[in-house]
Design a protein around this motif. Structure first.
Motif, PDB file in Angstrom:
ATOM      1  N   HIS A   1       6.641 -24.741  -0.082  1.00 50.19           N
ATOM      2  CA  HIS A   1       7.670 -24.202  -1.273  1.00 50.19           C
ATOM      3  C   HIS A   1       8.967 -23.945  -0.784  1.00 50.19           C
ATOM      4  N   ILE A   2       9.891 -24.142  -1.427  1.00 51.57           N
ATOM      5  CA  ILE A   2      11.517 -24.037  -1.196  1.00 51.57           C
ATOM      6  C   ILE A   2      11.922 -23.151  -2.278  1.00 51.57           C
ATOM      7  N   CYS A   3      12.166 -21.876  -1.859  1.00 50.70           N
ATOM      8  CA  CYS A   3      12.825 -21.015  -2.982  1.00 50.70           C
ATOM      9  C   CYS A   3      14.392 -21.281  -3.155  1.00 50.70           C
ATOM     10  N   ALA A   4      14.932 -20.372  -4.182  1.00 48.37           N
ATOM     11  CA  ALA A   4      16.408 -20.431  -4.238  1.00 48.37           C
ATOM     12  C   ALA A   4      16.868 -20.180  -2.937  1.00 48.37           C
ATOM     13  N   GLY A   5      18.038 -20.976  -2.949  1.00 49.43           N
ATOM     14  CA  GLY A   5      18.998 -20.572  -1.534  1.00 49.43           C
ATOM     15  C   GLY A   5      18.383 -21.527  -0.432  1.00 49.43           C
ATOM     16  N   GLY A   6      17.290 -22.343  -0.454  1.00 51.67           N
ATOM     17  CA  GLY A   6      16.889 -23.150   0.357  1.00 51.67           C
ATOM     18  C   GLY A   6      15.858 -22.502   1.330  1.00 51.67           C
ATOM     19  N   VAL A   7      15.585 -21.235   1.101  1.00 49.30           N
ATOM     20  CA  VAL A   7      14.574 -20.423   1.809  1.00 49.30           C
ATOM     21  C   VAL A   7      12.994 -21.392   1.743  1.00 49.30           C
ATOM     22  N   ARG A   8      12.711 -21.810   2.644  1.00 48.42           N
ATOM     23  CA  ARG A   8      11.061 -22.097   2.895  1.00 48.42           C
ATOM     24  C   ARG A   8      10.230 -21.045   3.137  1.00 48.42           C
ATOM     25  N   LEU A   9       8.961 -21.340   2.577  1.00 53.66           N
ATOM     26  CA  LEU A   9       7.888 -20.223   2.568  1.00 53.66           C
ATOM     27  C   LEU A   9       6.971 -20.958   3.354  1.00 53.66           C
ATOM     28  N   GLU A  10       7.339 -20.887   4.693  1.00 58.49           N
ATOM     29  CA  GLU A  10       6.278 -21.175   5.711  1.00 58.49           C
ATOM     30  C   GLU A  10       4.948 -20.799   5.509  1.00 58.49           C
ATOM     31  N   GLY A  11       3.920 -21.804   5.717  1.00 61.31           N
ATOM     32  CA  GLY A  11       2.602 -21.357   5.661  1.00 61.31           C
ATOM     33  C   GLY A  11       1.965 -21.659   4.128  1.00 61.31           C
ATOM     34  N   THR A  12       2.893 -22.061   3.097  1.00 57.92           N
ATOM     35  CA  THR A  12       2.522 -22.460   1.994  1.00 57.92           C
ATOM     36  C   THR A  12       2.450 -23.906   1.807  1.00 57.92           C
ATOM     37  N   ARG A  13       1.274 -24.480   1.071  1.00 54.45           N
ATOM     38  CA  ARG A  13       1.233 -25.943   0.983  1.00 54.45           C
ATOM     39  C   ARG A  13       0.575 -26.200  -0.325  1.00 54.45           C
ATOM     40  N   THR A  14       1.167 -27.215  -0.861  1.00 52.43           N
ATOM     41  CA  THR A  14       0.683 -27.616  -2.106  1.00 52.43           C
ATOM     42  C   THR A  14      -0.291 -28.925  -1.995  1.00 52.43           C
ATOM     43  N   GLU A  15      -1.336 -29.177  -2.501  1.00 53.89           N
ATOM     44  CA  GLU A  15      -2.164 -30.313  -2.344  1.00 53.89           C
ATOM     45  C   GLU A  15      -2.385 -30.861  -3.647  1.00 53.89           C
ATOM     46  N   GLU A  16      -2.334 -32.258  -3.931  1.00 56.24           N
ATOM     47  CA  GLU A  16      -2.653 -32.808  -5.183  1.00 56.24           C
ATOM     48  C   GLU A  16      -4.353 -32.462  -5.364  1.00 56.24           C
ATOM     49  N   LEU A  17      -4.731 -32.149  -6.608  1.00 57.41           N
ATOM     50  CA  LEU A  17      -5.762 -31.945  -7.146  1.00 57.41           C
ATOM     51  C   LEU A  17      -6.851 -33.149  -7.239  1.00 57.41           C
TER      52      LEU A  17
END
Length: 180
Positions: free
Chosen positions: A164-180
């Motif tokens: 996940h990349i938040c506003a301002g380019g902040v990366r939320l390390e440890g978050t991952r999205t997978e295709e269902l």
């Protein structure tokens, strides 16, 4: 080979009880413009009035649909979503940035919009977040027929690796999205 899929959501059609009232509301509250308006049966096989409205330079992003032969009543208040048939829940409209979102929020308040939720920060990471997802700020209002509309800014994007990349380019390390 990747599976075929649509590229994006292009428009939504909303059934309304009073087309003129809805056009006025979407113009006044959210700045929509009317592209075209058509009467029922103008085209064989289309038994409803259709009004195409837009924010950008596409033909339409919302279609206001009105059936002249139907008796309408306002949808019940949104505080209890547990009863009744499956239904349209909400449509979300994105502002370019937080400053534009705040300006829109000031505008809808000055116009007397019925705010049913928010402002809220959808976040499971940030301390002032509500524990939900998206990493975006939002407010929810109702149109004249009780349809929920979410107005938001700064929705997180998802990098190719699923981060996940938040506003301002902040990366939320440890978050991952997978295709269902």
């Amino acid at each position: 080979m990747s599976r075929p899929k649509p590229a994006r959501l292009q428009h939504i059609a909303i059934e309304v009880s009073d087309t003129d009232r809805s056009i006025a509301w979407y113009r006044r509250m959210l700045g929509f413009k009317v592209t075209e308006r058509h009467s029922a049966h103008e085209v064989p096989g289309i038994p409803v009035d259709l009004t195409f409205i837009r924010l950008a330079n596409v033909h339409h992003e919302i279609v206001l649909v009105h059936n002249q032969e139907k008796t309408y009543r306002r949808k019940p208040p949104p505080e209890d979503d547990r009863e009744g048939p499956a239904n349209f829940h909400h449509v979300a409209l994105e502002c370019d940035n937080r400053e534009e979102w705040l300006r829109l929020l000031d505008h809808i308040r000055s116009e007397g919009a019925e705010i049913i939720r928010g402002p809220v920060l959808h976040s499971f990471v940030q301390p002032r977040g509500d524990g939900s997802w998206g990493e975006n700020e939002a407010v929810y209002i109702l149109d004249p027929d009780g349809h929920r509309i979410e107005l938001f800014c700064d929705l997180a994007s998802i990098d190719e690796d699923g981060t996940h990349i938040c506003a301002g380019g902040v990366r939320l390390e440890g978050t991952r999205t997978e295709e269902l």
